[in-house]
Scaffold this active site. Sequence first.
Site, PDB file in Angstrom:
ATOM      1  N   PHE A 130       9.537   2.418  -5.700  1.00  0.00           N
ATOM      2  CA  PHE A 130       9.058   3.712  -5.831  1.00  0.00           C
ATOM      3  C   PHE A 130       8.214   3.816  -4.730  1.00  0.00           C
ATOM      4  O   PHE A 130       7.185   2.959  -4.503  1.00  0.00           O
ATOM      5  CB  PHE A 130       8.475   4.122  -7.104  1.00  0.00           C
ATOM      6  CG  PHE A 130       7.894   5.635  -7.265  1.00  0.00           C
ATOM      7  CD1 PHE A 130       8.780   6.524  -7.316  1.00  0.00           C
ATOM      8  CD2 PHE A 130       6.402   5.891  -6.636  1.00  0.00           C
ATOM      9  CE1 PHE A 130       8.141   7.762  -7.273  1.00  0.00           C
ATOM     10  CE2 PHE A 130       6.162   7.123  -6.740  1.00  0.00           C
ATOM     11  CZ  PHE A 130       7.171   8.184  -6.872  1.00  0.00           C
ATOM     12  N   ASP A 217       4.412  -2.027   0.482  1.00  0.00           N
ATOM     13  CA  ASP A 217       3.778  -0.724  -0.105  1.00  0.00           C
ATOM     14  C   ASP A 217       2.812  -1.079  -1.108  1.00  0.00           C
ATOM     15  O   ASP A 217       3.296  -1.573  -2.078  1.00  0.00           O
ATOM     16  CB  ASP A 217       4.799   0.217  -0.660  1.00  0.00           C
ATOM     17  CG  ASP A 217       4.333   1.263  -1.561  1.00  0.00           C
ATOM     18  OD1 ASP A 217       3.137   1.291  -1.679  1.00  0.00           O
ATOM     19  OD2 ASP A 217       5.242   2.275  -1.751  1.00  0.00           O
ATOM     20  N   LYS A 246      -3.741   5.733  -3.948  1.00  0.00           N
ATOM     21  CA  LYS A 246      -4.168   5.491  -5.120  1.00  0.00           C
ATOM     22  C   LYS A 246      -5.615   5.139  -5.358  1.00  0.00           C
ATOM     23  O   LYS A 246      -6.777   5.877  -5.232  1.00  0.00           O
ATOM     24  CB  LYS A 246      -3.460   4.537  -6.158  1.00  0.00           C
ATOM     25  CG  LYS A 246      -1.866   5.210  -6.402  1.00  0.00           C
ATOM     26  CD  LYS A 246      -1.163   4.643  -7.497  1.00  0.00           C
ATOM     27  CE  LYS A 246      -0.089   5.784  -8.080  1.00  0.00           C
ATOM     28  NZ  LYS A 246       0.926   5.405  -7.284  1.00  0.00           N
TER      29      LYS A 246
HETATM   30  C1  LIG Z   1       1.940   6.069  -6.312  1.00  0.00           C
HETATM   31  C2  LIG Z   1       2.871   5.534  -5.515  1.00  0.00           C
HETATM   32  C3  LIG Z   1       3.406   6.130  -4.500  1.00  0.00           C
HETATM   33  C4  LIG Z   1       3.254   7.533  -4.071  1.00  0.00           C
HETATM   34  O1  LIG Z   1       1.924   7.965  -3.892  1.00  0.00           O
HETATM   35  P1  LIG Z   1       1.524   9.300  -3.794  1.00  0.00           P
HETATM   36  O2  LIG Z   1       0.113   9.425  -3.606  1.00  0.00           O
HETATM   37  O3  LIG Z   1       1.830  10.012  -5.307  1.00  0.00           O
HETATM   38  O4  LIG Z   1       2.379  10.193  -2.711  1.00  0.00           O
HETATM   39  C5  LIG Z   1       4.221   5.298  -3.594  1.00  0.00           C
HETATM   40  N1  LIG Z   1       4.238   3.782  -3.585  1.00  0.00           N
HETATM   41  C6  LIG Z   1       3.820   3.432  -4.707  1.00  0.00           C
HETATM   42  C7  LIG Z   1       4.063   1.816  -5.015  1.00  0.00           C
HETATM   43  C8  LIG Z   1       2.998   3.877  -5.920  1.00  0.00           C
HETATM   44  O5  LIG Z   1       2.773   3.302  -6.861  1.00  0.00           O
END
Ligand SMILES: *Cc1c(COP(=O)(O)O)cnc(C)c1O
Length: 401
Positions: A130, A217, A246
């Site tokens: 994700f 990420d 986050k």
């Molecule tokens: C939450 C998340 C995202 C997206 O972040 P947003 O602030 O909602 O755009 C991308 N990568 C990972 C691993 C995430 O947990």
Amino acid sequence: MTTNEHLMKTYSPLDVTFEHGEGAYLWDTNGRQYLDALCGIAVCGLGHAHPAITKTISEQAAKLLHTSNLYRIDNQQKLANQLCEVSGMSRVFFSNSGAEANEAAIKIARLYGHKNNIDEPHIIVMENSFHGRTLATLSATGNRKVQAGFEPLVQGFIRVPYNDIDAVKHVAESYHNVAAILVEPIQGEGGIKVPAQDYLNQLREICDQQNWLLMLDEIQTGMGRTGQWFAFQHNKMQPDVMTLAKALGNGVPVGACLAGKKADEIFQPGNHGSTFGGNPLMCATASTVIDTIQSENLLENASKMGSYIVNGFKNKIGQLDGVTEIRGLGLMIGIELDAAKLNHDCAELVRLALQKQLLINVTAGNVIRLLPPLIINQQQADTIINTVSELVASALQKSAA
Ligand SMILES: *Cc1c(COP(=O)(O)O)cnc(C)c1O
């Protein structure tokens, strides 16, 4: 009673509204108290209404909120210094969200590829991953549900199974247009999937051989969540690019794309930008987040409480038929259930926990996901262990009867 008829139907929220919070607790509009084992999906790492954060936001709001990046922003330079210090990276671009941080990473990979004379640079991404909801990041995401209906997708991604080094080696042998790998050190939305211990080191090795960028990420795993500042630090290696969001602002929207020497001068003036990105308020807040994680020894606490919770679950429900696996790193914890052995939908556990005044999450269909705040104490950890164990045991018991 308010209605949501004027909100787009992007979410189906639970029937509860929180009015205020303190530490690991939230209170709803009826004054009921809840223990928050999710903290806004790994956002409020310092818990709710942390006094240091409140102070910083108030003081900064009274001074200055925004000037734009047309002028130098001292708070931004200070935060970039702090982030580079704790991460070993060398330059930072600030965004407003995780998806935007990943967009920056994807653009860096493409520029890097073109600079190396690759015509159509591709990025290796993982199944079950994700990376966000913008068009490029949903195209990078390894979940058809996130993509369905939004075709045509953004081109330029090659997908391989997660935690499969041979699959990456195979791509290295068969493609000549790869510029980078984008990967989560632990898959969060995908179900708290923890790869083999040396997975990142092996990816590092391949990227060095192939002259690819290794882009992590760390939007969910970063900022102390796993007991280190960043999950890659468990592996004694360095990525070339890392994205954060986050927990970086403890609830104030802020994202960041960090680069090391191999990638930190790829963006030149005019290549990328953001109106809000890195404004004085978000940067002051994130600086205080870093200071507080340090001054309250929260990396150590996350690591200690994380092991405590995982061991607690292993003792209480680890042997139950229907509990497939209990796993995690630091305070990123997953309990995978055999959905066929439950007497109800796995998501029902979220509603049952809410009745017991505990906030949890279910992801990937059958994994209970716990992301408690880094400030959690042992008594609160016991509440999480006991409440979730009871819910799981009774959901499995009923089905056997
Ligand atoms: C939450 C998340 C995202 C997206 O972040 P947003 O602030 O909602 O755009 C991308 N990568 C990972 C691993 C995430 O947990």
